[in-house]
Design a protein around this motif. Structure first.
Motif, short mmCIF file in Angstrom:
data_model
loop_
_atom_site.label_atom_id
_atom_site.label_comp_id
_atom_site.label_asym_id
_atom_site.label_seq_id
_atom_site.Cartn_x
_atom_site.Cartn_y
_atom_site.Cartn_z
N PRO A 82 42.21 42.41 44.22
CA PRO A 82 40.67 41.32 45.25
C PRO A 82 40.40 40.84 43.97
O PRO A 82 40.12 39.10 44.00
CB PRO A 82 39.75 42.15 44.96
N LEU A 83 40.94 41.07 42.47
CA LEU A 83 40.33 39.99 41.19
C LEU A 83 42.04 39.18 41.08
O LEU A 83 41.89 38.37 39.54
CB LEU A 83 39.98 40.72 40.18
N GLY A 84 42.92 39.38 41.36
CA GLY A 84 43.98 39.19 40.54
C GLY A 84 44.96 39.40 39.56
O GLY A 84 45.84 38.08 39.22
N ILE A 85 44.06 40.66 39.81
CA ILE A 85 44.65 41.05 38.31
C ILE A 85 46.23 41.47 38.37
O ILE A 85 46.84 42.16 39.29
CB ILE A 85 44.07 42.69 37.64
N LYS A 86 47.35 40.94 38.27
CA LYS A 86 49.06 40.96 38.20
C LYS A 86 49.49 42.28 37.05
O LYS A 86 50.58 42.69 37.38
CB LYS A 86 49.81 39.72 38.52
N SER A 87 48.73 42.16 36.22
CA SER A 87 49.39 42.74 34.99
C SER A 87 48.37 43.78 34.74
O SER A 87 49.36 44.57 33.77
CB SER A 87 49.22 41.92 33.03
N GLY A 88 48.06 44.74 35.43
CA GLY A 88 47.39 45.90 36.01
C GLY A 88 47.96 47.44 35.61
O GLY A 88 49.08 46.78 36.71
N GLY A 89 48.29 48.18 34.95
CA GLY A 89 49.25 49.62 34.94
C GLY A 89 48.62 50.42 34.79
O GLY A 89 47.68 50.77 34.22
#
Length: 391
Positions: free
Chosen positions: A216-223
């Protein structure tokens, strides 16, 4: 939710006095940040150091310095991923707040609500709530045993089962401290909270973070875990720590069993995006969570600890209240500071687990930026007042 815009206009900065006299001092901060990041990284002999500054939902400074692996000559980049350690705790609390708003959980959901017929759980755990766990007042011990710390279960059902097994073992014993009345900073407590969320939502903590926070926050790099280095080609930074006087580099991390307490990695840009959502939420301007949920997450309890945030800095910054957390898995360091009174946030990351040195360097950067950011905020407010008056 509001996307961050990107604004970096580097100019020459000679002094804070000169900075204060500039018609638009906000344009100076990127240059100021670059200087401090490079100076601190070199003087502290850190492998790598990165920092990002946001104000008024704009990225106004972004700088990195150093190497992905010390001595190999491959420089860190602005798009690299950084392990944020215990800053993960605020992500876990944020995810739980989302589940609470959906009706899956309550802040006072207790151990006995989740395991009502479990005879092997010590009775003193029965009334421990999610709120206790997230505020470190549950009575849980700080860390799991060495045996648990050596486990590396695969993601998914295997990891969920291992996580619950580790938690059940803790719950079978008397709490280390009296629940509700004593502050004990606890990775175990946050892992118990993660297991409660897994149990009630029917999904792994990792998937819940992806679904309720990253997406929902548009965080694409999270892992999760140390950033992946494709084929060992230094495509991402490696962590570093001192061992018997020598620097050890590697891709090690804590056991994923304690994921809810500290295993997230992401880019500086995405960490800023997350910080800005909390900044907006504190000020009642976010649709990601209700205002009362943000207030709960950032309300201090014992030892000035809220739910994944410390309220008030270790040293006076002179720019109002600070909401912050730091983290380290012994090979990385990260610090996230939100400054609501000047509508700003600063994130600092390092792939060097020399904790005291990295921590000192990070807070020094924050202290050196605090006043310039306050000046920029006052200029912005003054300009906004003039525009609203129609001049």
């Amino acid at each position: 939710m509001k996307a961050l815009s990107f604004l970096i206009v580097p100019l020459v900065l000679s002094s804070i006095n000169c900075f204060a006299s500039e018609a638009n001092p906000i344009t100076q901060i990127d240059k100021l940040l670059k200087r401090h990041v490079d100076e601190k990284r070199k003087s502290a002999n850190l492998a790598g150091l990165g920092a990002i500054v946001i104000q008024d939902s704009k990225i106004i400074g972004l700088s990195v310095s150093g190497e992905r692996k010390k001595g190999d000559g491959v420089l860190v980049s602005q798009k690299d991923l950084w392990h944020i350690g215990s800053i993960t705790k605020s992500f876990t609390a944020t995810m739980i707040a989302r589940l609470i708003e959906k009706g899956d959980l309550k802040w006072d959901t207790s151990i006995k609500d989740v395991f009502p017929d479990e005879k092997n759980i010590h009775s003193e755990w029965n009334d421990v709530t999610l709120g206790n766990l997230l505020a470190h007042t549950s009575g849980a011990t700080r860390n799991f045993s060495l045996l648990v710390s050596l486990k590396n279960p695969n993601a998914g059902s295997e990891r969920m089962a291992a996580r619950e097994s580790a938690v059940r073992n803790i719950l079978s014993q008397r709490p280390e401290a009296t629940p509700g009345g004593t502050f004990v900073y606890s990775n175990v407590g946050y892992t118990i909270a993660g297991v409660i969320a897994e149990n009630k939502a029917g999904a792994s903590w990792e998937n819940l973070i992806r679904k309720e926070v990253f997406s929902p926050l548009g965080i694409k790099s999270g892992g999760f875990g140390a950033p992946k280095d494709i084929e060992g080609k230094l495509s991402q930074p490696w962590g570093h720590k001192k061992l018997f006087g020598f620097t050890k580099s590697g891709k090690d991390d804590n056991t994923p069993i304690i994921g809810p307490a500290g295993t997230i990695h992401l880019s500086l840009n995405d960490l800023a995006l997350y910080a800005d959502e909390h900044l907006q939420g504190i000020q009642g301007r976010s649709s990601f969570l209700k205002r009362e949920s943000f207030q709960r997450l950032h309300h201090p309890n014992l030892n000035s600890y809220a739910y994944g945030w410390v309220i008030g800095p270790p040293e006076e910054l002179g720019v109002g209240t600070a909401h912050w957390h730091n983290g380290s898995n012994t090979m990385w360091y990260a610090l996230l500071v939100i400054l609501p009174d000047i509508n700003a946030a600063i994130a600092i990351t390092s792939n060097d687990g020399n904790f005291k040195v990295a921590e000192y360097s990070a807070w020094e950067i924050v202290k050196r930026l605090a006043k310039p950011l306050e000046i920029a905020h006052k200029k912005s407010m003054s300009s906004g007042a003039v525009k609203s008056a129609g001049y």
